[in-house]
Design a protein around this motif. Structure first.
Motif, PDB file in Angstrom:
ATOM      1  N   GLY A 128     -17.467   7.040  45.833  1.00 22.57           N
ATOM      2  CA  GLY A 128     -18.436   6.571  46.956  1.00 22.57           C
ATOM      3  C   GLY A 128     -18.463   5.040  47.222  1.00 22.57           C
ATOM      4  N   ASP A 185     -15.855  12.538  53.718  1.00 22.87           N
ATOM      5  CA  ASP A 185     -16.876  11.195  53.971  1.00 22.87           C
ATOM      6  C   ASP A 185     -15.759  10.194  54.643  1.00 22.87           C
ATOM      7  OD1 ASP A 185     -17.854   8.694  53.791  1.00 22.87           O
ATOM      8  OD2 ASP A 185     -19.097   9.432  51.985  1.00 22.87           O
ATOM      9  N   GLN A 211     -13.685   7.558  53.045  1.00 20.23           N
ATOM     10  CA  GLN A 211     -12.742   7.855  52.084  1.00 20.23           C
ATOM     11  C   GLN A 211     -11.323   7.532  52.378  1.00 20.23           C
ATOM     12  OE1 GLN A 211     -13.054  12.185  51.774  1.00 20.23           O
ATOM     13  NE2 GLN A 211     -14.467  12.074  49.769  1.00 20.23           N
ATOM     14  N   ASN A 252     -15.799  16.722  56.640  1.00 23.74           N
ATOM     15  CA  ASN A 252     -16.813  16.626  57.629  1.00 23.74           C
ATOM     16  C   ASN A 252     -16.542  16.392  58.904  1.00 23.74           C
ATOM     17  OD1 ASN A 252     -19.256  15.627  58.900  1.00 23.74           O
ATOM     18  ND2 ASN A 252     -20.133  14.605  56.926  1.00 23.74           N
ATOM     19  N   TYR A 290     -23.258   8.734  47.789  1.00 21.21           N
ATOM     20  CA  TYR A 290     -23.721   8.044  49.179  1.00 21.21           C
ATOM     21  C   TYR A 290     -23.979   6.645  48.776  1.00 21.21           C
ATOM     22  CZ  TYR A 290     -24.065  12.901  50.327  1.00 21.21           C
ATOM     23  OH  TYR A 290     -23.660  14.252  50.325  1.00 21.21           O
TER      24      TYR A 290
END
Length: 399
Positions: free
Chosen positions: A31, A71, A74, A111, A381
């Motif tokens: 993250g 994400d 990334q 996502n 996150y």
């Protein structure tokens, strides 16, 4: 002198690479990337683990295509990411450790809202977390993704990585194709295990063709999806044999669980429902509060919790194997060596104490401080770290 077990702290060969010891920092999504780029914080994270004594640290997660990210921050493999990746590998090498890149395509776990592209899957599937349906992958999609894995392997070698880990677990795309629960196709990629394993084998061969023997190739392969009707150990044994026969990988790391259907099955220990709800947006936050206990289940923790199933793979192949799951101390390391595993992988224990390997080497009686609360899972996150530690394993998130 007569102990037949390998010394976990002695140098060991992994494919063409010699590691300074047999301990690998397992992939835990950090993250800490920004707009698909390496940050100083990401480098700090891996340098600290290298300095803490591991033989090799794993950068996670590097997608082979932009729609394969879980994400939007990334890394995905493209020219713009290469200078930062080279800075990272140089920094880890300066500490005497090797470094591998985890490569893969998240498939139905991706996502789609954040990526701005549909999530690909073997078949149409509703994703509870993103409240979206997946798009069944076409043959053209699969051909492109196989090629992208080969390109990722080649770029990893060029960026100075010592190894790549192909992600074949947790119902990411390759694992989703392996799973009869998720893969309901009627074409040459569905039905029989041979068909469901076609994508995994094609990807393995593409990476091998791309990198040859320049760097090592490992695969993280599911043994059990953790859901009725999912991929199971008897099928994992056969897939492992096929990967060995193909000559596509230098070692196997067995894993379990489904980020799509049963994420806690891999981790064991507490299910941090309150913390997960706190970092989610509505309506997912409300859903976790109402029915999260049915999705984020609690499984009792015990040391070496994947060993029982991994033994069956160990008995079926001659490939070197990496034992993952509840490796926290010297006793566990030595047990893995005695059971025929060539390497061990550590994750949560190193998030709690990045220098744990050095301390175990200095004092074999050292015990991990990790309590398996799994609250580190919700920290991704804002930068993955142990929430109980006063000092995270990275500095400020400088770009």
């Amino acid at each position: 002198m007569n102990d037949p077990r390998p010394d976990v702290f002695a140098p060991a060969k992994l494919g063409p690479v010699t590691l300074r010891n047999r301990v690998i920092k397992a992939a835990t999504y950090e993250g800490l990337t920004r707009k698909g780029q390496v940050t100083d914080a990401l480098i700090d994270f891996h340098v600290r683990h290298a300095r803490g004594g591991v033989g090799m640290t794993t950068v996670a997660y590097c997608a082979v295509a932009p729609e394969g990210r879980t994400d939007p921050r990334q890394i995905y493999w493209r020219d713009e990411a290469m200078p930062g990746l080279r800075r990272l590998t140089d920094a880890v090498h300066d500490e005497g450790a090797a470094v591998q890149a985890q490569i893969g395509h998240a498939g139905p776990v991706a996502n789609p809202k954040a990526n701005g592209m549909p999530a690909l899957a073997p078949s149409r599937h509703f994703h509870l977390t993103t409240q979206t349906f997946t798009k069944p992958a076409t043959r053209a999609d699969l051909d492109r993704i196989v090629e992208a894995h080969g390109r990722a392997g080649r770029m990893a070698a060029e960026a100075g990585f010592d190894a790549v880990e192909i992600h074949m677990g947790h119902n990411y795309l390759t694992s989703a194709f392996l799973s009869p629960k998720v893969n309901r196709r009627k074409d040459e990629y569905g039905g029989s295990l041979e068909n469901r394993a076609r994508l995994a084998r094609d990807i393995g061969r593409a990476v091998r063709d791309a990198v040859g023997d320049r760097i090592a190739i490992t695969a993280k392969l599911n043994m059990d999806d953790g859901v009725p009707g999912g991929f199971w150990i008897d099928e994992a044994v056969q897939v492992a044999r096929w990967l060995e026969a193909d000559g596509s990988v230098d070692a196997l790391q067995m894993t379990a669980g489904s980020s799509l259907l049963n994420p806690m099955y891999l981790f064991k220990g507490d299910a941090p429902l309150r913390e997960f709800a706190a970092v989610m947006k509505q309506p997912t936050r409300l859903g976790i509060k109402l029915v999260g206990r049915h999705f984020l289940k609690t499984y009792p923790y015990e040391d070496l919790y994947l060993l029982k199933d991994a033994r069956q793979i160990r008995a079926a192949v001659k490939l070197p194997m990496i034992l993952l799951g509840g490796v926290t101390d010297r006793v566990g390391m030595d047990t893995a060596m005695a059971e025929g595993f060539e390497f061990v992988a550590m994750a949560r224990a190193l998030l709690r104490e990045p220098d744990l390997v050095n301390r175990i080497k200095a004092d074999p009686a050292t015990q991990s401080l990790c309590i398996h609360c799994n609250k580190c899972m919700t920290a991704i996150y804002g930068g993955t770290h142990c929430v109980l530690s006063t000092e995270p394993a990275w500095g400020s998130a400088r770009a």
